[in-house]
Scaffold this motif. Sequence first.
Motif, PDB file in Angstrom:
ATOM      1  N   PHE A  31       0.828  -1.205   0.000  1.00 28.86           N
ATOM      2  CA  PHE A  31       0.000   0.000   0.000  1.00 28.86           C
ATOM      3  C   PHE A  31       0.865   1.259   0.000  1.00 28.86           C
ATOM      4  O   PHE A  31       0.641   2.171  -0.793  1.00 28.86           O
ATOM      5  CB  PHE A  31      -0.950   0.016   1.199  1.00 28.86           C
ATOM      6  N   VAL A  93      -8.681  -2.329   0.387  1.00 29.16           N
ATOM      7  CA  VAL A  93      -8.037  -1.592  -0.706  1.00 29.16           C
ATOM      8  C   VAL A  93      -7.809  -2.543  -1.872  1.00 29.16           C
ATOM      9  O   VAL A  93      -7.383  -3.683  -1.686  1.00 29.16           O
ATOM     10  CB  VAL A  93      -6.690  -0.994  -0.250  1.00 29.16           C
ATOM     11  N   ILE A 100      -7.161   3.023  -7.767  1.00 26.14           N
ATOM     12  CA  ILE A 100      -7.202   2.417  -6.443  1.00 26.14           C
ATOM     13  C   ILE A 100      -8.629   2.517  -5.926  1.00 26.14           C
ATOM     14  O   ILE A 100      -9.303   3.520  -6.155  1.00 26.14           O
ATOM     15  CB  ILE A 100      -6.180   3.089  -5.485  1.00 26.14           C
ATOM     16  N   PHE A 102     -11.194   2.020  -2.534  1.00 26.83           N
ATOM     17  CA  PHE A 102     -11.372   1.868  -1.098  1.00 26.83           C
ATOM     18  C   PHE A 102     -12.817   1.437  -0.858  1.00 26.83           C
ATOM     19  O   PHE A 102     -13.745   2.135  -1.277  1.00 26.83           O
ATOM     20  CB  PHE A 102     -11.102   3.194  -0.375  1.00 26.83           C
ATOM     21  N   TYR A 111     -17.993   1.806  -1.979  1.00 30.61           N
ATOM     22  CA  TYR A 111     -16.612   1.971  -2.430  1.00 30.61           C
ATOM     23  C   TYR A 111     -16.446   3.279  -3.187  1.00 30.61           C
ATOM     24  O   TYR A 111     -17.416   3.852  -3.690  1.00 30.61           O
ATOM     25  CB  TYR A 111     -16.150   0.785  -3.282  1.00 30.61           C
TER      26      TYR A 111
END
Length: 119
Positions: A31, A93, A100, A102, A111
């Motif tokens: 990450f 993630v 990307i 989340f 999300y």
Amino acid sequence: MWKRISLVWLSTVLAGPAAAEFTRVSDEGTFRAIVTGKVLTRPLIRLQVSPEGEITGTGGPSDVAGSWTWRDGYFCRDLLWGKRNLGYNCQEVGVNGGKIRFTSDRGSGDYADFRLRSK
């Protein structure tokens, strides 16, 4: 017969291509490597998630500020958006190329997808 073919074709066109798969990021080192030197963007939002655990940026006309930690394979953040306290939430993630994702509530909630752009 033509009616059936037309319906199949129309449903294919309306459905569009399958959504691209996101690969789950389950370790903190990966990450950190993904977000280091990047700006996370989506319409009206620009964020920087520092490897040191800080979140800064803007969401519309308001400043965004917060902190994050990595816990049990999840990105856990505590966030303020202007005067609004978004609170603490651990998020799954995922990455897909220059994007990307989340997903709130340890992957079971809503999300948000961001583009990863160089600073």
